[in-house]
Design a protein around this motif. Sequence first.
Motif, PDB file in Angstrom:
ATOM      1  N   GLY A 295      -3.850 -13.680  -3.262  1.00  0.00           N
ATOM      2  CA  GLY A 295      -4.828 -14.926  -3.284  1.00  0.00           C
ATOM      3  C   GLY A 295      -6.011 -14.542  -2.989  1.00  0.00           C
ATOM      4  O   GLY A 295      -7.066 -15.132  -3.204  1.00  0.00           O
ATOM      5  N   LEU A 296      -6.227 -13.336  -2.279  1.00  0.00           N
ATOM      6  CA  LEU A 296      -7.407 -12.903  -1.691  1.00  0.00           C
ATOM      7  C   LEU A 296      -7.990 -11.966  -2.690  1.00  0.00           C
ATOM      8  O   LEU A 296      -9.124 -11.422  -2.441  1.00  0.00           O
ATOM      9  CB  LEU A 296      -7.218 -11.993  -0.350  1.00  0.00           C
ATOM     10  N   LEU A 297      -7.454 -11.754  -3.718  1.00  0.00           N
ATOM     11  CA  LEU A 297      -7.882 -10.687  -4.850  1.00  0.00           C
ATOM     12  C   LEU A 297      -9.048 -11.278  -5.840  1.00  0.00           C
ATOM     13  O   LEU A 297      -8.418 -12.789  -6.414  1.00  0.00           O
ATOM     14  CB  LEU A 297      -6.702 -10.231  -5.660  1.00  0.00           C
ATOM     15  N   ALA A 298     -10.189 -11.179  -6.402  1.00  0.00           N
ATOM     16  CA  ALA A 298     -10.756 -11.467  -7.308  1.00  0.00           C
ATOM     17  C   ALA A 298     -10.109 -11.294  -8.562  1.00  0.00           C
ATOM     18  O   ALA A 298      -9.317 -10.386  -8.820  1.00  0.00           O
ATOM     19  CB  ALA A 298     -12.230 -10.513  -7.188  1.00  0.00           C
ATOM     20  N   PRO A 299     -10.692 -11.823  -9.753  1.00  0.00           N
ATOM     21  CA  PRO A 299     -10.158 -11.586 -10.952  1.00  0.00           C
ATOM     22  C   PRO A 299     -10.151 -10.202 -11.442  1.00  0.00           C
ATOM     23  O   PRO A 299     -11.332  -9.699 -11.118  1.00  0.00           O
ATOM     24  CB  PRO A 299     -10.803 -12.642 -12.014  1.00  0.00           C
ATOM     25  N   GLY A 300      -9.260  -9.474 -11.938  1.00  0.00           N
ATOM     26  CA  GLY A 300      -9.296  -8.016 -12.023  1.00  0.00           C
ATOM     27  C   GLY A 300      -9.261  -7.317 -11.004  1.00  0.00           C
ATOM     28  O   GLY A 300      -9.209  -6.023 -11.106  1.00  0.00           O
ATOM     29  N   GLY A 301      -8.974  -7.679  -9.789  1.00  0.00           N
ATOM     30  CA  GLY A 301      -8.611  -7.036  -8.505  1.00  0.00           C
ATOM     31  C   GLY A 301      -7.448  -6.364  -8.648  1.00  0.00           C
ATOM     32  O   GLY A 301      -6.625  -6.468  -9.092  1.00  0.00           O
ATOM     33  N   ILE A 302      -7.356  -5.018  -8.060  1.00  0.00           N
ATOM     34  CA  ILE A 302      -6.502  -4.125  -8.029  1.00  0.00           C
ATOM     35  C   ILE A 302      -5.742  -4.266  -6.783  1.00  0.00           C
ATOM     36  O   ILE A 302      -6.242  -4.452  -5.550  1.00  0.00           O
ATOM     37  CB  ILE A 302      -7.034  -2.663  -8.076  1.00  0.00           C
ATOM     38  N   TYR A 303      -4.259  -4.408  -6.966  1.00  0.00           N
ATOM     39  CA  TYR A 303      -3.320  -4.426  -5.997  1.00  0.00           C
ATOM     40  C   TYR A 303      -2.485  -3.167  -6.043  1.00  0.00           C
ATOM     41  O   TYR A 303      -2.039  -2.679  -6.837  1.00  0.00           O
ATOM     42  CB  TYR A 303      -2.546  -5.528  -6.028  1.00  0.00           C
ATOM     43  N   ILE A 304      -2.605  -2.238  -4.936  1.00  0.00           N
ATOM     44  CA  ILE A 304      -1.649  -1.022  -4.885  1.00  0.00           C
ATOM     45  C   ILE A 304      -0.925  -0.779  -3.644  1.00  0.00           C
ATOM     46  O   ILE A 304      -1.500  -1.022  -2.728  1.00  0.00           O
ATOM     47  CB  ILE A 304      -2.703   0.260  -5.265  1.00  0.00           C
ATOM     48  N   VAL A 305       0.462  -0.516  -3.683  1.00  0.00           N
ATOM     49  CA  VAL A 305       1.114  -0.121  -2.557  1.00  0.00           C
ATOM     50  C   VAL A 305       1.861   1.039  -3.024  1.00  0.00           C
ATOM     51  O   VAL A 305       2.200   1.355  -3.936  1.00  0.00           O
ATOM     52  CB  VAL A 305       2.224  -1.319  -2.554  1.00  0.00           C
ATOM     53  N   ASP A 306       2.281   1.821  -1.861  1.00  0.00           N
ATOM     54  CA  ASP A 306       3.123   3.191  -2.028  1.00  0.00           C
ATOM     55  C   ASP A 306       4.456   2.962  -1.235  1.00  0.00           C
ATOM     56  O   ASP A 306       4.509   1.860  -0.755  1.00  0.00           O
ATOM     57  CB  ASP A 306       2.177   4.372  -1.867  1.00  0.00           C
ATOM     58  N   ASP A 307       4.967   4.093  -1.110  1.00  0.00           N
ATOM     59  CA  ASP A 307       6.348   4.272  -0.225  1.00  0.00           C
ATOM     60  C   ASP A 307       7.473   3.451  -0.711  1.00  0.00           C
ATOM     61  O   ASP A 307       8.061   2.860   0.005  1.00  0.00           O
ATOM     62  CB  ASP A 307       5.924   3.932   1.394  1.00  0.00           C
ATOM     63  N   LEU A 308       7.618   3.319  -1.940  1.00  0.00           N
ATOM     64  CA  LEU A 308       8.703   2.487  -2.627  1.00  0.00           C
ATOM     65  C   LEU A 308       9.709   3.305  -3.015  1.00  0.00           C
ATOM     66  O   LEU A 308      10.996   2.861  -3.568  1.00  0.00           O
ATOM     67  CB  LEU A 308       8.231   1.663  -3.798  1.00  0.00           C
ATOM     68  N   ILE A 309       9.666   4.494  -2.820  1.00  0.00           N
ATOM     69  CA  ILE A 309      10.926   5.589  -3.610  1.00  0.00           C
ATOM     70  C   ILE A 309      11.401   5.873  -2.195  1.00  0.00           C
ATOM     71  O   ILE A 309      10.695   6.312  -1.023  1.00  0.00           O
ATOM     72  CB  ILE A 309      10.548   6.782  -3.974  1.00  0.00           C
ATOM     73  N   PRO A 310      12.951   5.592  -1.913  1.00  0.00           N
ATOM     74  CA  PRO A 310      13.673   5.897  -0.480  1.00  0.00           C
ATOM     75  C   PRO A 310      13.205   7.318  -0.144  1.00  0.00           C
ATOM     76  O   PRO A 310      13.198   8.281  -0.537  1.00  0.00           O
ATOM     77  CB  PRO A 310      15.218   5.826  -1.288  1.00  0.00           C
ATOM     78  N   GLN A 311      12.981   7.311   1.178  1.00  0.00           N
ATOM     79  CA  GLN A 311      12.668   8.345   2.029  1.00  0.00           C
ATOM     80  C   GLN A 311      13.627   8.474   3.178  1.00  0.00           C
ATOM     81  O   GLN A 311      14.224   7.559   3.623  1.00  0.00           O
ATOM     82  CB  GLN A 311      11.214   8.174   2.435  1.00  0.00           C
ATOM     83  N   ALA A 312      13.834   9.686   3.620  1.00  0.00           N
ATOM     84  CA  ALA A 312      14.846  10.134   4.606  1.00  0.00           C
ATOM     85  C   ALA A 312      14.309   9.281   6.126  1.00  0.00           C
ATOM     86  O   ALA A 312      15.200   8.951   6.888  1.00  0.00           O
ATOM     87  CB  ALA A 312      14.973  11.614   5.097  1.00  0.00           C
ATOM     88  N   THR A 313      13.146   9.022   5.881  1.00  0.00           N
ATOM     89  CA  THR A 313      12.615   8.629   7.274  1.00  0.00           C
ATOM     90  C   THR A 313      12.790   7.096   7.448  1.00  0.00           C
ATOM     91  O   THR A 313      12.137   6.333   8.364  1.00  0.00           O
ATOM     92  CB  THR A 313      11.095   8.988   7.408  1.00  0.00           C
ATOM     93  N   TRP A 314      13.222   6.316   6.249  1.00  0.00           N
ATOM     94  CA  TRP A 314      13.163   4.880   6.067  1.00  0.00           C
ATOM     95  C   TRP A 314      14.077   4.491   7.214  1.00  0.00           C
ATOM     96  O   TRP A 314      15.369   5.202   7.459  1.00  0.00           O
ATOM     97  CB  TRP A 314      13.631   4.575   4.912  1.00  0.00           C
TER      98      TRP A 314
END
Length: 189
Positions: free
Chosen positions: A133-152
């Motif tokens: 809801g805080l993004l402007a039109p065309g605003g980019i959302y990016i997240v990482d760390d979605l592939i399982p890792q031993a440290t999870w």
Amino acid sequence: MDDALHRPARLSRIKRTAGAVGFEMSSSDQTGALLSVLAASKPSGNLLEIGTGLGAGVAWILEGMNLDAHLTTIEINGGWAAMARSEFAGEERVEFVCADAHAWLDAYTGPAFDLAFVDWRAGKFAQLDQLIGLLAPGGIYIVDDLIPQATWPEDHPERIARFWDEWPRADMVAVPIGWASGLLIGAKS
Ligand SMILES: C[S@@+](CC[C@H](N)C(=O)[O-])C[C@H]1O[C@@H](n2cnc3c(N)ncnc32)[C@H](O)[C@@H]1O
């Protein structure tokens, strides 16, 4: 082929500091290089990072930002926030906020964001609607760390599964990318 074509000058020092203090959560160079590109696509943009860490993401994002762009980065840990702030002393395009990002998102009433790199749980596993809801039109959302890792932690796969349950969304055009630590990138439609 997948290697970054360049690295921010400050990055080696930030990574050395991270090694010295045992901070193991800095963004990878691949994610960072992509952040630079996305930041460059938002001249004069209002950018947000949730989870500053020691500032690796800030260094990469700054590489792409033009002189009129502005980055706000939020970190709950006072020690990490102070180290990142001192690394970028004199850099007026970045505002370092030491706060709980959950509360910060609840309280935020400023202008919409053109890019949000969400590198902690607020805006990713919680308050996703609020962040988008805080993004402007065309605003980019990016997240990482979605592939399982031993440290999870043990309960993390469930959290990731609940995250994927939120996608696709009617208000975003998004793509999961099995690259680096596993990304999702979307643009607000
Ligand atoms: C994955 S690390 C960030 C790495 C950084 N973005 C980078 O690119 O190197 C996540 C950071 O979020 C911070 N964090 C944890 N809980 C938080 C909260 N409630 N609000 C803000 N930051 C938080 C952690 O202290 C940690 O530094």
